[in-house]
Scaffold this motif. Structure first.
Motif, mmCIF file in Angstrom:
data_model
loop_
_atom_site.group_PDB
_atom_site.id
_atom_site.type_symbol
_atom_site.label_atom_id
_atom_site.label_comp_id
_atom_site.label_asym_id
_atom_site.label_seq_id
_atom_site.Cartn_x
_atom_site.Cartn_y
_atom_site.Cartn_z
ATOM 1 N N ILE A 54 0.813 -1.213 0.000
ATOM 2 C CA ILE A 54 0.000 0.000 0.000
ATOM 3 C C ILE A 54 0.850 1.269 0.000
ATOM 4 O O ILE A 54 0.447 2.288 -0.578
ATOM 5 C CB ILE A 54 -0.993 0.010 1.178
ATOM 6 C CG1 ILE A 54 -0.270 0.032 2.522
ATOM 7 C CG2 ILE A 54 -1.930 -1.183 1.104
ATOM 8 C CD1 ILE A 54 -1.214 0.154 3.714
ATOM 9 N N CYS A 55 2.018 1.231 0.625
ATOM 10 C CA CYS A 55 2.863 2.430 0.654
ATOM 11 C C CYS A 55 3.537 2.674 -0.696
ATOM 12 O O CYS A 55 3.797 3.834 -1.059
ATOM 13 C CB CYS A 55 3.914 2.323 1.743
ATOM 14 S SG CYS A 55 3.235 2.282 3.425
ATOM 15 N N ASN A 89 0.354 6.834 9.555
ATOM 16 C CA ASN A 89 0.851 5.462 9.477
ATOM 17 C C ASN A 89 2.228 5.475 8.805
ATOM 18 O O ASN A 89 2.695 6.531 8.333
ATOM 19 C CB ASN A 89 -0.139 4.580 8.717
ATOM 20 C CG ASN A 89 -0.281 5.002 7.278
ATOM 21 O OD1 ASN A 89 0.623 4.828 6.468
ATOM 22 N ND2 ASN A 89 -1.427 5.596 6.932
ATOM 23 N N PRO A 90 2.924 4.349 8.767
ATOM 24 C CA PRO A 90 4.285 4.343 8.223
ATOM 25 C C PRO A 90 4.411 4.856 6.794
ATOM 26 O O PRO A 90 5.504 5.270 6.374
ATOM 27 C CB PRO A 90 4.689 2.864 8.313
ATOM 28 C CG PRO A 90 3.911 2.333 9.467
ATOM 29 C CD PRO A 90 2.584 3.038 9.382
ATOM 30 N N CYS A 91 3.319 4.824 6.012
ATOM 31 C CA CYS A 91 3.415 5.285 4.634
ATOM 32 C C CYS A 91 3.783 6.765 4.550
ATOM 33 O O CYS A 91 4.348 7.213 3.542
ATOM 34 C CB CYS A 91 2.098 5.049 3.902
ATOM 35 S SG CYS A 91 1.666 3.295 3.708
ATOM 36 N N VAL A 96 11.021 5.608 -0.108
ATOM 37 C CA VAL A 96 11.159 5.598 -1.566
ATOM 38 C C VAL A 96 9.861 6.070 -2.205
ATOM 39 O O VAL A 96 8.783 5.940 -1.627
ATOM 40 C CB VAL A 96 11.523 4.194 -2.104
ATOM 41 C CG1 VAL A 96 12.886 3.762 -1.601
ATOM 42 C CG2 VAL A 96 10.461 3.181 -1.707
ATOM 43 N N GLU A 97 9.986 6.635 -3.400
ATOM 44 C CA GLU A 97 8.818 7.066 -4.150
ATOM 45 C C GLU A 97 8.318 5.926 -5.027
ATOM 46 O O GLU A 97 9.049 4.978 -5.327
ATOM 47 C CB GLU A 97 9.168 8.277 -5.023
ATOM 48 C CG GLU A 97 9.558 9.512 -4.231
ATOM 49 C CD GLU A 97 8.433 10.034 -3.360
ATOM 50 O OE1 GLU A 97 7.262 9.908 -3.780
ATOM 51 O OE2 GLU A 97 8.722 10.542 -2.263
ATOM 52 N N ARG A 98 7.086 6.026 -5.444
ATOM 53 C CA ARG A 98 6.499 5.013 -6.325
ATOM 54 C C ARG A 98 7.292 4.946 -7.620
ATOM 55 O O ARG A 98 7.596 5.954 -8.254
ATOM 56 C CB ARG A 98 5.043 5.378 -6.605
ATOM 57 C CG ARG A 98 4.285 4.368 -7.418
ATOM 58 C CD ARG A 98 2.820 4.756 -7.494
ATOM 59 N NE ARG A 98 2.633 6.102 -8.019
ATOM 60 C CZ ARG A 98 1.555 6.829 -7.811
ATOM 61 N NH1 ARG A 98 0.587 6.373 -7.079
ATOM 62 N NH2 ARG A 98 1.446 8.041 -8.334
#
Length: 205
Positions: A54-55, A89-91, A96-98
């Motif tokens: 999800i992140c 949340n951790p995201c 790192v970026e997508r």
């Protein structure tokens, strides 16, 4: 409530809503009759794998002020659990970026997309599934299963299990066995767990 029941109260509420079978135990904890076990939470590996997906999939807000405002807003709108879901949340701190742009749903293609969705899914609500169904257009069919929880297959739900594995079993490679079959229409189902029966699915060649 969390201060009274213990630090596991909010995670237990989060996880308990993912499966209808967990509701009795969750209700007992909310009523204060469940024993709170001390010690570290389990499931670290599963949580890490979920965060990896999800992140990396989405561009999450990174400013803490965004989450502060969201928590205050959800306290008013959904006091039972809204603040926990809206919190940071951790995201927000993902290093790192997508790597790739998000996949665009839709476009031309064969009619081979089957969406199977619980009507009361707490994590991926039914309106989102309907939007996905609309984006695929004639390529897709959707079966809305009359149940809660996140995830349809392998649970005690005859209709959901029939819609998925049974549909895949009907597909055969070209020239080997009957031609693939596909639902004739979208289906809204009514699950009847006490009787062990569900609406019969109708398929077309």
């Amino acid at each position: 409530m969390a201060a009274v029941r213990g630090p596991e109260f909010r995670p237990d509420t989060w996880n308990g809503r993912y499966d209808d079978a967990s509701f009795p135990a969750l209700a007992a904890e909310w009523a204060g009759t469940a024993r709170v076990a001390a010690g570290p939470l389990d499931g670290d590996t599963r949580a890490a794998l979920q965060l990896q997906v999800i992140c990396n999939d989405s561009d999450w807000p990174e400013r803490l002020g965004y989450y502060r405002r969201a928590v205050e807003r959800e306290r008013e709108r959904h006091p039972m659990f809204g603040p926990a879901a809206a919190n940071v949340n951790p995201c927000a701190f993902w290093p790192v970026e997508r790597a790739e742009p998000p996949v665009r749903v839709g476009g031309p293609g064969p009619p081979n997309v089957l969406l199977v969705q619980n009507e009361r899914d707490p994590a991926t609500p039914l309106p989102g599934a309907r939007e996905t169904r609309a984006a695929f257009g004639a390529r897709a069919r959707m079966v809305a299963v009359g149940a809660g929880g996140h995830g349809v297959f392998t649970r005690d739900n005859a209709c959901g299990n029939e819609a998925g594995p049974d549909q895949r079993a009907r597909r055969r490679p070209a020239g080997r066995g009957p031609e693939p079959r596909f639902p004739a229409r979208d289906l809204g189902t009514v699950n009847r767990p006490k009787r062990g029966r569900a609406e019969t699915l109708s398929w077309s060649a």
